[in-house]
Design a protein around this motif. Structure first.
Motif, PDB file in Angstrom:
ATOM      1  N   ALA A 198      -8.666  -6.322   2.546  1.00  0.00           N
ATOM      2  CA  ALA A 198      -7.783  -6.704   1.436  1.00  0.00           C
ATOM      3  C   ALA A 198      -6.344  -6.924   1.920  1.00  0.00           C
ATOM      4  O   ALA A 198      -5.551  -7.576   1.242  1.00  0.00           O
ATOM      5  CB  ALA A 198      -7.804  -5.621   0.354  1.00  0.00           C
TER       6      ALA A 198
ATOM      7  N   GLY B  47      -8.337  -1.886   4.669  1.00  0.00           N
ATOM      8  CA  GLY B  47      -9.428  -2.847   4.652  1.00  0.00           C
ATOM      9  C   GLY B  47      -8.985  -4.304   4.723  1.00  0.00           C
ATOM     10  O   GLY B  47      -7.789  -4.620   4.816  1.00  0.00           O
TER      11      GLY B  47
ATOM     12  N   GLY C  58       0.825  -1.216   0.000  1.00  0.00           N
ATOM     13  CA  GLY C  58       0.000   0.000   0.000  1.00  0.00           C
ATOM     14  C   GLY C  58       0.854   1.259   0.000  1.00  0.00           C
ATOM     15  O   GLY C  58       0.588   2.209   0.729  1.00  0.00           O
TER      16      GLY C  58
HETATM   17  P1  NAD Z   1      -5.165   4.897   1.747  1.00  0.00           P
HETATM   18  O1  NAD Z   1      -6.502   4.672   1.139  1.00  0.00           O
HETATM   19  O2  NAD Z   1      -4.566   6.247   1.672  1.00  0.00           O
HETATM   20  O3  NAD Z   1      -4.114   3.857   1.115  1.00  0.00           O
HETATM   21  C1  NAD Z   1      -4.384   2.503   0.970  1.00  0.00           C
HETATM   22  C2  NAD Z   1      -3.313   1.806   0.175  1.00  0.00           C
HETATM   23  O4  NAD Z   1      -3.737   0.461  -0.078  1.00  0.00           O
HETATM   24  C3  NAD Z   1      -3.068   2.426  -1.205  1.00  0.00           C
HETATM   25  O5  NAD Z   1      -1.728   2.240  -1.586  1.00  0.00           O
HETATM   26  C4  NAD Z   1      -3.978   1.595  -2.101  1.00  0.00           C
HETATM   27  O6  NAD Z   1      -3.564   1.611  -3.443  1.00  0.00           O
HETATM   28  C5  NAD Z   1      -3.844   0.224  -1.492  1.00  0.00           C
HETATM   29  N1  NAD Z   1      -5.009  -0.606  -1.719  1.00  0.00           N
HETATM   30  C6  NAD Z   1      -6.315  -0.269  -1.526  1.00  0.00           C
HETATM   31  N2  NAD Z   1      -7.126  -1.300  -1.824  1.00  0.00           N
HETATM   32  C7  NAD Z   1      -6.311  -2.315  -2.198  1.00  0.00           C
HETATM   33  C8  NAD Z   1      -6.557  -3.651  -2.621  1.00  0.00           C
HETATM   34  N3  NAD Z   1      -7.798  -4.147  -2.737  1.00  0.00           N
HETATM   35  N4  NAD Z   1      -5.505  -4.434  -2.924  1.00  0.00           N
HETATM   36  C9  NAD Z   1      -4.245  -3.954  -2.822  1.00  0.00           C
HETATM   37  N5  NAD Z   1      -3.946  -2.689  -2.434  1.00  0.00           N
HETATM   38  C10 NAD Z   1      -4.974  -1.888  -2.128  1.00  0.00           C
HETATM   39  O7  NAD Z   1      -5.265   4.408   3.258  1.00  0.00           O
HETATM   40  P2  NAD Z   1      -4.400   4.890   4.520  1.00  0.00           P
HETATM   41  O8  NAD Z   1      -5.052   6.070   5.125  1.00  0.00           O
HETATM   42  O9  NAD Z   1      -2.970   4.949   4.154  1.00  0.00           O
HETATM   43  O10 NAD Z   1      -4.662   3.688   5.509  1.00  0.00           O
HETATM   44  C11 NAD Z   1      -4.045   2.422   5.338  1.00  0.00           C
HETATM   45  C12 NAD Z   1      -4.308   1.573   6.572  1.00  0.00           C
HETATM   46  O11 NAD Z   1      -3.673   2.190   7.679  1.00  0.00           O
HETATM   47  C13 NAD Z   1      -5.798   1.472   6.948  1.00  0.00           C
HETATM   48  O12 NAD Z   1      -6.045   0.202   7.467  1.00  0.00           O
HETATM   49  C14 NAD Z   1      -5.968   2.520   8.026  1.00  0.00           C
HETATM   50  O13 NAD Z   1      -7.004   2.203   8.915  1.00  0.00           O
HETATM   51  C15 NAD Z   1      -4.611   2.463   8.708  1.00  0.00           C
HETATM   52  N6  NAD Z   1      -4.229   3.711   9.377  1.00  0.00           N
HETATM   53  C16 NAD Z   1      -4.095   4.841   8.647  1.00  0.00           C
HETATM   54  C17 NAD Z   1      -3.737   6.025   9.285  1.00  0.00           C
HETATM   55  C18 NAD Z   1      -3.537   7.297   8.503  1.00  0.00           C
HETATM   56  O14 NAD Z   1      -3.138   8.305   9.079  1.00  0.00           O
HETATM   57  N7  NAD Z   1      -3.769   7.334   7.209  1.00  0.00           N
HETATM   58  C19 NAD Z   1      -3.544   6.044  10.669  1.00  0.00           C
HETATM   59  C20 NAD Z   1      -3.678   4.856  11.378  1.00  0.00           C
HETATM   60  C21 NAD Z   1      -4.018   3.692  10.722  1.00  0.00           C
END
Ligand code: NAD
Ligand code: MG
Length: 388
Positions: free
Chosen positions: A103, A101, A8
């Motif tokens: 995924a 998610g 990701g």
């Molecule tokens: P985001 O939507 O910005 O990024 C998600 C990443 O996963 C992207 O690189 C996307 O291309 C990839 N992705 C999405 N669906 C996919 C699939 N089906 N198969 C393969 N790759 C896929 O999300 P984010 O905000 O970076 O969050 C990522 C995780 O981290 C989440 O579980 C979120 O709860 C957790 N999280 C995020 C934050 C934050 O500050 N953004 C803080 C704490 C926890």
């Protein structure tokens, strides 16, 4: 030098992780990067970080990415096999699990089975299959470092202490964009209002989860598994300034908290460099410039998703996985403009009501019940949606 894979890499956490990597080229080397749909950004990352492997979630996108990376020495793969290859690549030592998610489940499980340490952002893996993941972590003798800011704070507040001495974990929550919105007005809030988080810049799904406070519900479940603590000992405090990232209360009445400017680069760096602390560029705190830090109990009548998460973890077994699946579908459908904000909680509640929990003994069983939850939630969204 630590070799890492980022699952990701084009997301909010992925990009922040690469900022830390770029600032410490002597410490970290990128072995593999994976992305969903943003091929342009992935191609730029491949040029800058020269991974051995790059993966797009959809196999059909492989030829286009190959074309964008002509002349670069990088193996380009697609689909779930590609994600698993990236997660298990021989040179990789630590996998940053930052897919959003359910995924993220399969590649993260593959990484653990291949003996990789995990820096875990993808909370949904622990929500849906916490007991299985924690068993695998033990069985394959790998380390699990939390990236979620609250869990990093708890982890830091536990350093050097005996878990037997813990009385309570207190997760803080900003309360999101609707903290001061009267309940009656929640029926009319828009996608744009919900995406307008006051303190954190994050991916869309977690931003909506923060607006409904499902994010905190997911985090309670995440904490339950990460710290092997019963839910009754995990409390949530609203703390709108997001300066204290969470706290641990001990049996002697002492509370240890971790503070900092809200920026995910700090917990990411701690997870990657543990037990060392490295420069992050995060702005130091100036407590004297703050007008006050406040705390109060969450209103679970207004933020029903938080109550639903407690209900799901108390029901146990497959219920949290079903809740998570319903939430993913409801958030997606809300973002598409097909259900209203309050219908997110309604969709989750109705999906949970239609489910009888049963034990989950394997990741395959988790994926099956996840599918069931998605189908049930989609049907409910179709029934109740504003644009049928
Ligand atoms: P985001 O939507 O910005 O990024 C998600 C990443 O996963 C992207 O690189 C996307 O291309 C990839 N992705 C999405 N669906 C996919 C699939 N089906 N198969 C393969 N790759 C896929 O999300 P984010 O905000 O970076 O969050 C990522 C995780 O981290 C989440 O579980 C979120 O709860 C957790 N999280 C995020 C934050 C934050 O500050 N953004 C803080 C704490 C926890
Ligand atoms: Mg968090």
């Amino acid at each position: 030098m630590k070799n890492i894979t980022i699952l990701g890499s084009t997301g909010s956490i992925g990009v922040s992780t690469l900022e830390i990597v770029a600032a410490h080229p002597d410490r970290f080397r990128v072995i593999a990067l994976t992305a969903g749909k943003n091929l342009e950004l992935l191609a730029r990352q491949i040029r800058q970080f020269t991974p051995r492997i790059a993966v797009v979630a959809c196999g059909e996108d492989v030829p286009r990415l190959k074309e964008m990376c002509t002349g670069l020495d990088c193996l380009i793969l697609g689909g779930i096999e590609g994600l698993i290859a990236a997660a298990t690549s021989e040179e990789t030592e630590t996998v940053v699990a930052a897919i959003v998610g359910a995924a993220g489940l399969v590649p993260t499980a593959a990484a653990i089975r291949a003996g990789k340490d995990i820096a875990l952002a993808n909370k949904e893996t622990l929500v849906t299959a916490g007991h299985l993941f924690m068993e695998m972590i033990k069985e394959f003798d790998v380390q699990l470092y939390p990236v979620d800011s609250e869990h990093s704070a708890v982890f830091q507040s536990m350093e050097g202490h005996r878990s037997a001495d813990i009385q309570r974990i207190i997760l803080t929550a900003s309360g999101g964009p609707f903290l001061n919105t009267p309940t009656a007005q929640l029926a009319h809030v828009t996608v744009r209002d919900a995406l307008n988080h006051p303190n954190w810049s994050m991916g869309k799904k977690i931003t909506i989860d923060s607006a409904t406070m499902m994010n905190k519900g997911l985090e309670v479940i995440e904490a339950r598994w990460l710290f092997d603590t019963p839910v009754e000992k995990i409390d949530v405090n609203i703390h709108p300034q997001s300066i204290i990232h969470s706290m641990v209360e001990y049996v002697d009445g002492c509370v240890i908290a971790q503070l900092g400017t809200p920026d995910m680069k700090a917990p990411i760096a701690y997870a990657l460099a543990y037990p060392e602390r490295i420069a992050t560029g995060v702005k130091p705190l100036d407590l004297t410039s703050m007008s006050g830090l406040t705390f109060f109990a969450p209103d679970t009548d207004k933020f029903r998703c938080l109550a639903l998460a407690y209900r799901a973890i108390n029901a146990g077994e497959s219920m949290p996985a079903v809740m998570n699946a319903a939430n993913e579908i409801a958030v997606e459908t809300f973002l598409d403009g097909r259900i209203s904000f309050l219908q997110i909680a309604e969709t989750i509640e109705r999906t949970m009501q239609a489910h009888t929990p049963h034990p989950l003994q394997s990741i395959e069983e988790v994926l099956r019940v996840d599918q069931w939850g998605r189908i049930a939630a989609r049907e409910i969204c179709r029934e109740i949606g504003v644009l049928k």
